[in-house]
Structures are given as C-alpha cells and as structure tokens.
Write an enzyme that holds these catalytic residues in place. Sequence first.
Site, PDB file in Angstrom:
ATOM      1  N   CYS A  94      13.648  36.616  43.518  1.00 52.68           N
ATOM      2  CA  CYS A  94      13.095  36.455  44.874  1.00 52.68           C
ATOM      3  C   CYS A  94      13.235  35.006  45.369  1.00 52.68           C
ATOM      4  CB  CYS A  94      11.650  36.934  44.894  1.00 52.68           C
ATOM      5  SG  CYS A  94      11.139  37.438  46.532  1.00 52.68           S
ATOM      6  N   HIS A 194      11.913  42.653  42.902  1.00 54.18           N
ATOM      7  CA  HIS A 194      10.747  42.574  42.038  1.00 54.18           C
ATOM      8  C   HIS A 194      10.193  43.962  41.883  1.00 54.18           C
ATOM      9  CE1 HIS A 194       8.428  42.231  45.784  1.00 54.18           C
ATOM     10  NE2 HIS A 194       9.330  41.359  46.151  1.00 54.18           N
TER      11      HIS A 194
END
Lengths: 246, 453
Positions: A94, A194
């Site tokens: 991320c 994620h």
Amino acid sequence: MTEIRICHLYPKEMNIYGDRGNIAVIQKRLEWRGYSSSITPISTGDDFTPTNFDLCYLGGGQDRDQMIVAYDLQKKSAALHSAAKDGMVFLWVCGGIQLAGEGYTDSEGRRIPGVGILDLDTSAGKSRLIGDLVLDAELNGDTCKVVGYENHAGRTFLGPDATPLGSVLKGHGNNGIDRTEGAVQRRAIGTYMHGPILPKNPWLADKLLSWAIEHKTGKVPTLTPLDNSLENLAQQVAITRAGVKR
Amino acid sequence: MSNIALSLAKASGWISRTLGLGGGTTLPGMILLKLRPHALQEMAQELEEIIVISATNGKTTTARMVSHAANESEISFVANTSGANLSSGIATALLQRNPDEKFGIFEVDEAALPELIPQLRPTVLVLMNLFRDQLDRYGELETTIQKWKEMIESLPETTKLIINADDPALAYLGSLHQNVQFFGLELTDYGSETIPHAADSLHCQKCDSPLIFQQVTIGHLGHWECQNCELRRPNPSFTGDKINLKGLNGSEFIAASKKDSLEIQIPLAGIHNVYNALTAYATCSTIDISTRKIQKGLSTISAAFGRNEIINFDGIELIIMLAKNPAGANQNLKTLLLEEGNMHLAILLNDRTADGKDVSWIWDVDYEIILDRISSLTISGDRAYDLALRFHYSGFPATSMHIAPSIQELLEHLKSTIKIDGRAIVLPTYTSMLDLRAGLNKIGATHSFWEEK
C-alpha cells in the site's frame, strides 16, 4: 535451526491495514517448517544495516504518517539499495509500494521522495480506488490467483525495470487504467493489496519464504507442503464475493 | 412546514413497520429530507437545548446514559434511541417529536457530524474519541480529524464543547474553541505504560513529533504530552478516579468536578463504559441535571442494543458484545479477562457496508490474550474463514474451531455445546448482530430492535 531475520519497518506509523497479519503468516509458515525467525522493528531515527536481514516488510499508513516516514527513509536509501541488490526480500504494501518507487506527487503537487528500489512512480488521483481486488499473479513463471483489498488514492505506473505482480481480474490495481497490480524487481515486491495479503494467499507467502531462506542459506529450499485448506476456503469466499468466476 | 411532506414522511414509518420492512427509524426522515432539504434545520430550531454526542466508540451508550438521567430529571426530550445516527435517523426522531419536548439528545455518526452540526446548531457538542474504523467507509482517521477541525473552527462561541482530554487529537481540537470543558480519567491501575499494537494518534497535531504517554487506558487514550512542543493533555474539569471494574457485573468510579464529587455505579462492564459514564456526567452537569439524578440515571441503565446485552436463548445466556473495530473489540476482550474460568466464545464477522468491506481490522484485535481462556470457539458470518485464519495464525488449533455457515447452525451448535444455565459470549459485527437478532427473534428469544426504548 536456521533463523530467518525479518525487518519490520516503521511498525508504529505504518500499520493501518492489519499489517501484523502478514508478519504472523511469515513467522508461522516458517515455524511450521522448522525454521525460526526474528522480527526487528526499525523506526524513525534507527539505522538499517543490510547484512542483518533476509526479509524487509513495510505496511500501509495514513498520509500524514507516510510523510514522516518518507523523510526518514531517505536516510536509509543507500542501505536499502544495497540490500535489494544483494537479493534481500522486500514486501512493501500500500503506502509501501509508493515509498519503494521513485516518488509520490500528492494532490497539492508536492513531491514526496521514494527510495527507488522499484522502478515505478506514483501521483495522487482525484478519487480513492477502493474495493476487492483479484489478480492472476505471476512470479518466476509460476501463476496463481491472488486476492486482497485495495484502498488508495495513488496512481502508480511501472517503468521498464519492474514487472507487475499480476493482472487485475477484479478491482483497480496500480492505476485503474492498465489492469496491472503491484510490482516485482529482483526479490522486491510492492503491492496495493492488503486484507492483509498473505493469510489468504499462501502461494505468495511461500514464494517470499523460499526467497528469504535462499537469501540466508544460499540454497533453494524445498518447502514442506502445509495443509492450506482454510486458506483456500477463505480465498475462494473472497473470489466468489468479488464476483470473479474461477 | 409543508403538511404534505410531513404526513407523507410520517406515514412511511407506519408502512415500513406494517410491511415488516424494518423499524422505520430512518425512512420517514429520508423521505422528508428529499422533499424538504432544510427540514432538519427548521425542526431543530424549535428546540431549546440540543446535545450532540459523537465518537468512534461509545456514542450510543453515552447518549442513552444522558437520556436516562434526563428522564430522572423529568426533562422531556426527543432522541434517536435506536442508533439511527445519520441525518435520516435524526430527522425521523424530530418528525415524531411531541411539541412539549424541548430538549434534543442525539448521537451522531462521526463522518456525518461536520455536515450535521451547522443544521442542528447544538447548544452542547460532546466529542469522545476517534479510533480507526472502517477505513473503506470513513477513510483515514486523519481525514476525519481535519474535518472536525474545520467544524470546530466555525462553531459559534455559544456552543459548549465537551471534549475528552485523554484523546490527543481531540484535545488539540478542543483548544481551538473558547467555550470548552475537558473530561478525563485520572491515572488508574487498569492503565498501561505501553502503547498497544496499532494505536492511532501517536504524533503531535501541532508539530508532528512523537507523543510521550505516561499511561494509556484504551488505544491512544491516556496521559500524554508532546516530546517537542508545549502541547500536552489539558487539565480536565470533569475527572474519573478510583475506578473499580467488576468484570461483566459492572463498574464503579468517583466522578468529580469543581462543584461536586459523586460515586457512580453502572451495570456495564469495562473501562470504556467508565469513559461513557464520565462523559454522561460531564454532559448532564453542563445542562444542570442534579448529581442525585445523574447517579440514579446511570445506576439503572441497561445495555444499549448489542452492547453487553444479555439474551436468554433456550436456557443459555448469550452475552452480546458488539465488536466492530479494533479498539472496541480489544476492550471487550480485556473485560472478558476479568471474568473467572473459561468461556464459550462465538465470533461473527460480516463485511457488508455497515460493517466495513475491508476485514483487515481483525488482525489488529488482540485475540491472543484470551486464547487460553476459550473452552469452545464458534465462528460465523459472511467472512467466517477470514476469522478462522486469524485464529489459525495465532496458533489456535484449526481442529478446535467450529465454523457455522449460518445463524441457525450457529445457534444449534451453541445449544449442543453448552449446558443449560451456561453462557456464551458473542462478539458480532453490526450487521451480523442484526442477523443474530433476526435468528433469535424467529424463535421468540428477543424482540425487534425498533421496539428498543
């Protein structure tokens, strides 16, 4: 017992998407195969010594924390480059993929520098790309579906030295345009996924472990197969709920 | 106001209930606001005192506590009691208000708050805490903090702000308003010197330097100061001290202000409920409810919908503790640790809109602390396998978990596992709690949620 040395970068600042889960999966899957592991948190102001680690993890954070971290990372840039060249394994998720690239241009045009271990560049988009993500992933010619969740404003485009981790079957991926997701260069992986990414994707987890063990021992290991039935069921539920046919 | 808009909207609540579509706690307001966008402002103007309470965790319970004390004081008020905390829910409550109700007590969703405040123009605004919650829906915590900051900067000075001194980000926001009073917990044996995993707001809002904590109670709440600049926890006007947590049986503490000091006993468990009660005390004191009425109101409160609520299911006691974000779930687990013996535990995880589509938050919950206290673990919900993996990778044997694909199977499994007069702890997300209630409702074990008062 062989010990795999894991560096967890900025665990206090960069941890908003259950990043601890990725670390737990790496540790447990090593433990179940008879390897021990150590986790070293490295925070702002700490030194990063490349020869001390086999795998380096960096998770997702809020914009404000990412900014704080970005400036600290600059001081570790040379060490990280030498580690990447030496074949250390990186999983940067991320905010991590953005920091691994050349840099990030935010919505007000400010430039936040990256460390450049992945050949990619990111700039802020108008909207956030949020939702389930399903990929056809490929590593060293081996393919597998990978599932996760994305939530990012950055639009990332890869340069010639990086290859995507996979192609997007559902979701947005790196930029919502070219259907690519993530980046791989040597043994460094950056991804927007994620969920956290590793619990439901044992294939990817084991690739990372293999590389880390090879980095430590100099030999390609044969990993003992594990019972992945729970992992596969969880992945199947995520794929089905994302509306992707298997 | 247009009579047609009003009657149409009012009728929809009755229609919704009659057709079995739900409680009609939001539909009438939704219709009204479509027909008359300024209706909220118009209706709110008719009230003399409006109290608005917002937070990530504890707003429903606290609003309920304030309402209880107001009841004791024979204040006649309107409130959104069913936790319908967006504009539609508040409009519905105002629509159904009796003309003699001159007080409004509203809990408001933290993301909806900045937009609602200029419309409601509260006389008292109570801000309790901000934790990470449903990142897909609320975005980053920092974004909410920035929106709250703008909201506070444009508050009229007459609005009384009541703020948690223990939340560093909120305390900083409070310092931006003249008319502010803080509340906070004194140092307590239940606090910790170490910051828990994945705590939020650990950097100074003013200068970005790391904060130093003398003690934390929940997540990042505690006694803090910036290691670089002068920013530090403000001295609270309302304090909670001498806390005694009695497990699921309840909690007691001494609440004090410059004016008075009183012993508060609540039948609700955990330090988070001490915060809720302290907030209620500060709020009630601000609107001049007497200490005796506050004491009585808080001591007789029952659990809000799904918050430590006890439901009898065929001779088995189900203790339902809503667990929808890491801070709240960790509080529940800490409370359970105060109980003696091992427990039957059921955890339900859904990923629908109201729960948050992103289930990564379960990895920030410290389930590890209760692993050796679990005598049976049942897992259910749309994302049951994600939960199972969470436990699998914490070292809990996969063979000791039971995965129940439906609520019916969950209930059947609990019944076959637990003896009569036994109890199970149920930790559901919001929509899985609704599913569970629907399942229990079907067999007559509970009532519908809109009947909640």
